[in-house]
Design an enzyme around this catalytic site. Structure first.
Site, PDB file in Angstrom:
ATOM      1  N   ARG A  78       0.773  -1.273   0.145  1.00  0.00           N
ATOM      2  CA  ARG A  78      -0.002   0.027   0.044  1.00  0.00           C
ATOM      3  C   ARG A  78       1.000   1.308   0.036  1.00  0.00           C
ATOM      4  NH1 ARG A  78      -3.328   1.502  -2.532  1.00  0.00           N
ATOM      5  NH2 ARG A  78      -4.111  -0.525  -2.665  1.00  0.00           N
ATOM      6  N   LYS A  90       2.980  24.341  -0.958  1.00  0.00           N
ATOM      7  CA  LYS A  90       1.678  23.771  -1.186  1.00  0.00           C
ATOM      8  C   LYS A  90       1.649  22.270  -1.516  1.00  0.00           C
ATOM      9  CE  LYS A  90      -0.094  28.197  -2.639  1.00  0.00           C
ATOM     10  NZ  LYS A  90      -0.911  29.014  -3.835  1.00  0.00           N
ATOM     11  N   LYS A 145       7.151  37.725   2.086  1.00  0.00           N
ATOM     12  CA  LYS A 145       5.706  37.914   1.190  1.00  0.00           C
ATOM     13  C   LYS A 145       5.010  39.171   1.703  1.00  0.00           C
ATOM     14  CE  LYS A 145       4.056  34.438  -0.558  1.00  0.00           C
ATOM     15  NZ  LYS A 145       3.296  33.400  -0.919  1.00  0.00           N
ATOM     16  N   GLU A 201       8.452  39.491  -2.056  1.00  0.00           N
ATOM     17  CA  GLU A 201       7.236  39.507  -3.292  1.00  0.00           C
ATOM     18  C   GLU A 201       6.827  41.030  -3.588  1.00  0.00           C
ATOM     19  OE1 GLU A 201       3.712  36.927  -2.275  1.00  0.00           O
ATOM     20  OE2 GLU A 201       2.690  39.023  -1.746  1.00  0.00           O
ATOM     21  N   ASP A 213       4.102  38.824  -8.060  1.00  0.00           N
ATOM     22  CA  ASP A 213       2.709  38.183  -8.044  1.00  0.00           C
ATOM     23  C   ASP A 213       1.451  38.701  -8.339  1.00  0.00           C
ATOM     24  OD1 ASP A 213       1.638  35.845  -6.427  1.00  0.00           O
ATOM     25  OD2 ASP A 213       0.919  37.431  -5.010  1.00  0.00           O
TER      26      ASP A 213
END
Length: 285
Positions: A102, A137, A169, A202, A224
């Site tokens: 698995r 992410k 950021k 950013e 961005d």
């Protein structure tokens, strides 16, 4: 980026935790009906199309579960596969094969999906000089696998985590006071703590691009959520002062257009957070 030694530690941690999670105090289904001495052979069967990834990881899983298991590899990581291809054979104790099954399938199905999507993005960028980057992410606990899959698909890894690169950021900038304060404080922090980390900043608009450029030592500017025209303008403003990266909802339809604006990199969370697993099976032979 993290070192190979650190990466290997991450992989071993994933394997040990996954086996703990899945096997616990024993695979009682196998223990109940298969003798410990039973020997078997199984094949990794492809029931889909795309880029195969996770072959080398599977070998590590089999080795962790039972060092006596033998793997015969027919297709290597990064190869295009189609329905009914056999990627490898594994042979040894039947209980051990089933114990590893698995984890091998879960990992390879997801890694292959990520590698396949990455390869599609890489192909879309062909000839532009722009490279595709992953992001943080990722699925909690298996980031190393997902970033490994991006590499197999021909993409490049962004920072691995919060500790191996500085990324200032919008929230960092706002909490610090402004762009100048954020950059200055960061450079002072790195010097005081004797750390050599690259700094990415950013920008939300062209004015912020101009402000960032006042401060030497920035490794890359993250352009961005800009439109095409402003991205082209930003690239011209930045010139050779530092690297450029576009991000923010860029998809298969817009990817090449952003690349044609002249950015060095495009980062995409979709490489790891929006994929459908490749259909694979481990079948006894």
């Amino acid at each position: 980026m993290i070192s190979k030694a650190q990466f290997d530690i991450e992989i071993q941690g994933i394997i040990s935790n996954a086996i703990r999670e899945d096997v616990g105090d024993g695979d009682h289904s196998s223990l109940a009906c298969i003798p410990k001495s039973a020997q078997g052979k199984a094949k990794l069967l492809v029931k889909d199309e795309g880029i195969i990834a996770g072959v080398e990881f599977a070998k590590q899983v089999f080795q962790y579960v039972d060092s006596n298991l033998k793997v015969e590899t027919l297709i290597e990581d990064g190869a295009m596969v189609k329905h009914n291809d056999v990627v490898f054979y594994v042979e040894g104790a039947s209980q051990s094969i089933l114990k590893a099954e698995r984890l091998v399938l879960n990992a390879m199905q997801r890694m292959s999906a990520i590698a396949t999507k990455t390869k599609k993005y890489v192909d879309l960028l062909e000839g532009t000089g722009t490279k595709i980057l992953d992001t943080r992410k990722t699925t909690p606990g298996i980031r190393a696998l997902e970033k490994w899959a991006v590499k197999i698909g021909g993409g490049e890894n962004h920072r691995f985590a919060l500790y191996d690169m500085i990324m200032l950021k919008d929230n960092h900038i706002d909490f610090a006071g402004d762009i100048g304060a954020a950059i200055t404080k960061t450079q002072e922090y790195l010097k005081a703590n004797n750390r050599d980390l690259k700094i990415i900043v950013e920008a939300r608009d062209l004015d912020e691009i101009k402000e960032i450029l006042k401060y030497p030592g920035v490794y890359r500017i993250l352009i961005d959520n800009f439109n095409y025209e402003d991205t082209r303008t930003a690239v011209k403003l930045i010139g050779d002062q530092c690297q450029t990266e576009s991000s923010g909802g860029i998809n298969e339809q817009t990817l090449r257009k952003y690349a044609e604006c002249g950015v060095d990199y495009i980062s995409s969370g979709a490489l790891t957070h929006s994929v459908y697993n490749m259909d694979l099976s481990l079948k006894a032979v």
